[in-house]
Write a protein that holds these residues in place. Structure first.
Motif, PDB file in Angstrom:
ATOM      1  N   LYS A  30       0.556  -1.090  -0.204  1.00  0.00           N
ATOM      2  CA  LYS A  30       0.310  -0.163   0.166  1.00  0.00           C
ATOM      3  C   LYS A  30       0.852   1.632   0.455  1.00  0.00           C
ATOM      4  O   LYS A  30       1.998   1.285   0.638  1.00  0.00           O
ATOM      5  CB  LYS A  30      -0.971   0.165   0.536  1.00  0.00           C
ATOM      6  CG  LYS A  30      -0.346   0.016   2.785  1.00  0.00           C
ATOM      7  CD  LYS A  30      -1.278  -0.010   3.762  1.00  0.00           C
ATOM      8  CE  LYS A  30      -0.375  -0.259   5.322  1.00  0.00           C
ATOM      9  NZ  LYS A  30      -1.628  -0.107   6.105  1.00  0.00           N
ATOM     10  N   LEU A  31       0.076   2.475  -0.093  1.00  0.00           N
ATOM     11  CA  LEU A  31       0.741   3.629  -0.747  1.00  0.00           C
ATOM     12  C   LEU A  31       1.464   4.279   1.291  1.00  0.00           C
ATOM     13  O   LEU A  31       0.336   4.340   2.049  1.00  0.00           O
ATOM     14  CB  LEU A  31       0.474   4.561  -0.845  1.00  0.00           C
ATOM     15  CG  LEU A  31      -0.091   4.469  -2.401  1.00  0.00           C
ATOM     16  CD1 LEU A  31      -1.202   5.557  -3.063  1.00  0.00           C
ATOM     17  CD2 LEU A  31       1.654   4.337  -3.420  1.00  0.00           C
ATOM     18  N   ASN A  50      -7.980  11.839  -0.137  1.00  0.00           N
ATOM     19  CA  ASN A  50      -7.252  11.423  -1.129  1.00  0.00           C
ATOM     20  C   ASN A  50      -5.248  10.905  -1.294  1.00  0.00           C
ATOM     21  O   ASN A  50      -5.073  10.294  -2.246  1.00  0.00           O
ATOM     22  CB  ASN A  50      -7.413  11.799  -2.114  1.00  0.00           C
ATOM     23  CG  ASN A  50      -9.642  12.068  -2.933  1.00  0.00           C
ATOM     24  OD1 ASN A  50      -9.787  11.611  -3.541  1.00  0.00           O
ATOM     25  ND2 ASN A  50      -9.676  13.454  -1.928  1.00  0.00           N
ATOM     26  N   LYS A  51      -4.409  10.801  -0.284  1.00  0.00           N
ATOM     27  CA  LYS A  51      -3.739  10.458  -0.288  1.00  0.00           C
ATOM     28  C   LYS A  51      -3.015   9.338  -0.457  1.00  0.00           C
ATOM     29  O   LYS A  51      -2.090   9.039  -0.845  1.00  0.00           O
ATOM     30  CB  LYS A  51      -2.543  11.720   0.817  1.00  0.00           C
ATOM     31  CG  LYS A  51      -2.879  10.651   2.669  1.00  0.00           C
ATOM     32  CD  LYS A  51      -2.476  11.593   3.432  1.00  0.00           C
ATOM     33  CE  LYS A  51      -2.485  10.180   4.648  1.00  0.00           C
ATOM     34  NZ  LYS A  51      -1.424  11.151   5.591  1.00  0.00           N
ATOM     35  N   GLU A  52      -4.207   8.472  -0.224  1.00  0.00           N
ATOM     36  CA  GLU A  52      -4.026   7.088  -0.542  1.00  0.00           C
ATOM     37  C   GLU A  52      -4.230   6.805  -1.753  1.00  0.00           C
ATOM     38  O   GLU A  52      -4.126   5.423  -1.543  1.00  0.00           O
ATOM     39  CB  GLU A  52      -3.541   6.431   1.604  1.00  0.00           C
ATOM     40  CG  GLU A  52      -3.345   6.741   2.684  1.00  0.00           C
ATOM     41  CD  GLU A  52      -3.301   6.066   3.117  1.00  0.00           C
ATOM     42  OE1 GLU A  52      -4.085   4.928   3.582  1.00  0.00           O
ATOM     43  OE2 GLU A  52      -3.246   6.439   4.928  1.00  0.00           O
ATOM     44  N   SER A  53      -5.403   6.688  -1.561  1.00  0.00           N
ATOM     45  CA  SER A  53      -6.040   6.371  -3.127  1.00  0.00           C
ATOM     46  C   SER A  53      -6.237   7.165  -4.653  1.00  0.00           C
ATOM     47  O   SER A  53      -6.114   6.456  -5.448  1.00  0.00           O
ATOM     48  CB  SER A  53      -7.671   6.757  -2.641  1.00  0.00           C
ATOM     49  OG  SER A  53      -8.248   7.911  -2.581  1.00  0.00           O
ATOM     50  N   ASN A  54      -5.496   8.153  -4.588  1.00  0.00           N
ATOM     51  CA  ASN A  54      -5.567   9.216  -5.316  1.00  0.00           C
ATOM     52  C   ASN A  54      -3.911   9.209  -5.769  1.00  0.00           C
ATOM     53  O   ASN A  54      -2.815   9.999  -4.953  1.00  0.00           O
ATOM     54  CB  ASN A  54      -5.741  10.388  -5.102  1.00  0.00           C
ATOM     55  CG  ASN A  54      -5.564  10.835  -6.806  1.00  0.00           C
ATOM     56  OD1 ASN A  54      -4.587  10.709  -7.335  1.00  0.00           O
ATOM     57  ND2 ASN A  54      -7.193  11.028  -7.163  1.00  0.00           N
ATOM     58  N   PHE A  55      -2.892   7.894  -6.447  1.00  0.00           N
ATOM     59  CA  PHE A  55      -1.742   8.235  -6.764  1.00  0.00           C
ATOM     60  C   PHE A  55      -0.375  10.255  -6.915  1.00  0.00           C
ATOM     61  O   PHE A  55       0.426  10.434  -6.434  1.00  0.00           O
ATOM     62  CB  PHE A  55      -1.383   7.728  -7.780  1.00  0.00           C
ATOM     63  CG  PHE A  55       0.218   7.092  -7.484  1.00  0.00           C
ATOM     64  CD1 PHE A  55       1.179   6.445  -6.601  1.00  0.00           C
ATOM     65  CD2 PHE A  55       1.096   7.109  -8.619  1.00  0.00           C
ATOM     66  CE1 PHE A  55       2.367   6.573  -6.328  1.00  0.00           C
ATOM     67  CE2 PHE A  55       2.376   7.587  -8.731  1.00  0.00           C
ATOM     68  CZ  PHE A  55       3.556   7.002  -7.894  1.00  0.00           C
ATOM     69  N   PHE A  56      -1.148  10.646  -7.030  1.00  0.00           N
ATOM     70  CA  PHE A  56      -1.436  11.619  -7.428  1.00  0.00           C
ATOM     71  C   PHE A  56      -1.043  12.576  -6.475  1.00  0.00           C
ATOM     72  O   PHE A  56      -0.420  13.633  -6.377  1.00  0.00           O
ATOM     73  CB  PHE A  56      -1.946  12.810  -8.520  1.00  0.00           C
ATOM     74  CG  PHE A  56      -1.716  14.281  -8.771  1.00  0.00           C
ATOM     75  CD1 PHE A  56      -0.803  14.886  -9.791  1.00  0.00           C
ATOM     76  CD2 PHE A  56      -2.311  15.159  -8.555  1.00  0.00           C
ATOM     77  CE1 PHE A  56      -0.604  15.781 -10.095  1.00  0.00           C
ATOM     78  CE2 PHE A  56      -2.115  16.544  -8.479  1.00  0.00           C
ATOM     79  CZ  PHE A  56      -0.770  16.819  -9.227  1.00  0.00           C
ATOM     80  N   VAL A  57      -2.191  12.694  -5.451  1.00  0.00           N
ATOM     81  CA  VAL A  57      -2.661  13.571  -3.922  1.00  0.00           C
ATOM     82  C   VAL A  57      -0.809  12.842  -3.472  1.00  0.00           C
ATOM     83  O   VAL A  57      -0.615  13.741  -2.778  1.00  0.00           O
ATOM     84  CB  VAL A  57      -3.131  13.044  -3.834  1.00  0.00           C
ATOM     85  CG1 VAL A  57      -3.217  13.769  -2.601  1.00  0.00           C
ATOM     86  CG2 VAL A  57      -4.980  13.705  -4.577  1.00  0.00           C
TER      87      VAL A  57
END
Length: 393
Positions: free
Chosen positions: A161-162, A177-184
């Motif tokens: 996971k990120l 969104n920091k763990e679900s959105n790669f850009f964020v």
């Protein structure tokens, strides 16, 4: 022997150019835009950290997270203040750099023994620069290093996971969104790494300057000491009187250089020592608490090691400067002046002795920077640490 100032101190000079704090950089609109962008982003990240402390850590009574983010907050204030000092003392720093360059050129006319003395202290100054470059790099690398280790651990556990490069809570739109959105996620990664890099550049640029000036003053004093010891041994009375004039000018020259160093760093070292007194127990407390939870906070090791060194370095070299001042006084007294028949020479030496009674050292607003001051700092930090353990242990 030729000493190249720019070559010896290329790392702090490079760091000053990268963060646009070098005193030779013209303060025009172009510089202002560069500073606004570079330091502006640094400030934005600081505001995000303050948001995390006020609206998350304190609200949830998370003292451990408050300590971690508090260390970064103190770092912001120290870095910003150091930058402000470099701007306020731009002309003075430029003058002192030029003085050192001129002194290194003058060294070519020294005898071999005196050249070796200057080279010895220049090498020590170079080591200080390399030391702080290594610490600055290590302080930044520890953050992604811990991150990569966690990546490898979760990959080994088949639970990849990120993982954030630094644990903190962002405003809602980023946090969700920091763990679900790669850009964020990349955005938060970049912000934290930029905060560390900018701070590291500032430390690598500014912190070595004080010790460099002190070591240069020590070199000049040691050269004077050698000349004083030989004053009445290798010269007749007339030659001794002439060389005594040169020695007086050299002493006044060194005192003037030390006084300029005091002006530059009087407030800086006071703030630095106070900041270290606070950061050191907080960082150690957080490392211990994290260890009890089964976590390893390697990134805080940079705060602990750097905090100790950032206060130890000026105290050590200022103490060395005091020792050289005392050696000069003893050298004047034991220079066999009693064998000189010239009353003028004796009177001049008496004036030098009276002036040398006052220690040559760097002072903050409240005390002399020396090893005694460093001892007091550690005692105060230990007292704060004990208080923290008693209240939240």
């Amino acid at each position: 022997m030729y000493l190249n100032f720019d070559e010896f101190y290329r790392w702090p000079i490079l760091a000053m150019k990268l963060n646009r704090s070098h005193p030779h950089i013209k303060r025009d609109k172009k510089w202002f835009m560069q500073f606004f962008i570079l330091h502006g982003m640094f400030t934005i990240i600081f505001l995000l950290i303050i948001y995390c402390v006020i609206f998350h850590d304190l609200k949830n009574n998370d003292f451990s997270a408050t300590c971690r983010n508090g260390c970064l907050s103190v770092m912001y204030f120290v870095v910003s203040f150091n930058y402000a000092v470099m701007l306020a003392n731009q002309d003075l720093l430029t003058s002192m750099f030029e003085i050192m360059k001129a002194d290194y050129k003058e060294t070519q006319s020294f005898i071999t023994e005196e050249q070796k003395v200057v080279l010895k202290y220049a090498e020590q100054s170079k080591w200080v620069c390399t030391q702080w470059l290594a610490i600055s790099i290590a302080g930044v690398v520890l953050f992604p290093l811990r991150n990569f280790i966690l990546y490898a651990y979760y990959y080994y556990k088949d639970d990849f996971k990120l993982v954030p490069v630094y644990d903190m809570t962002f405003p809602r739109i980023i946090e969700e969104n920091k763990e679900s959105n790669f850009f964020v996620y990349l955005l938060t990664y970049f912000l934290i790494m930029y905060f560390g890099l900018y701070g590291s550049f500032m430390y690598a640029a500014f912190v070595p300057i004080g010790p460099i000036f002190m070591l240069h003053s020590c070199a000049r004093l040691e050269v004077i000491i050698k000349r004083v010891k030989d004053l009445f041994i290798l010269n007749n009375e007339e030659e001794a009187n002439e060389k005594l004039k040169d020695i007086i000018q050299e002493i006044q020259y060194v005192y003037s250089f030390v006084e300029k160093t005091k002006i530059c760093f009087r407030v800086v070292y006071e703030l630095t020592m106070k900041a270290t007194t606070i950061i050191l127990p907080i960082a150690i407390y957080e490392v211990i608490k994290a260890f009890h939870k089964g976590e390893i906070r390697v990134e805080l090791g940079a705060f602990i090691f750097g905090g100790v060194l950032i206060s130890s370095s000026p105290c050590f070299y200022s103490d060395l400067l005091m020792e050289k001042g005392e050696e000069l006084r003893l050298a004047v007294y034991s220079s066999r002046w009693e064998e000189a028949s010239s009353s003028r020479a004796r009177s001049t030496l008496l004036v030098i002795l009276l002036r040398a009674l006052q220690p040559i050292a760097i002072r903050t607003m409240f005390r002399t920077v020396c090893l005694d001051a460093l001892t007091d700092l550690f005692q105060q930090s230990y007292a704060i640490f004990n208080l923290m353990c008693a209240m939240w242990g």
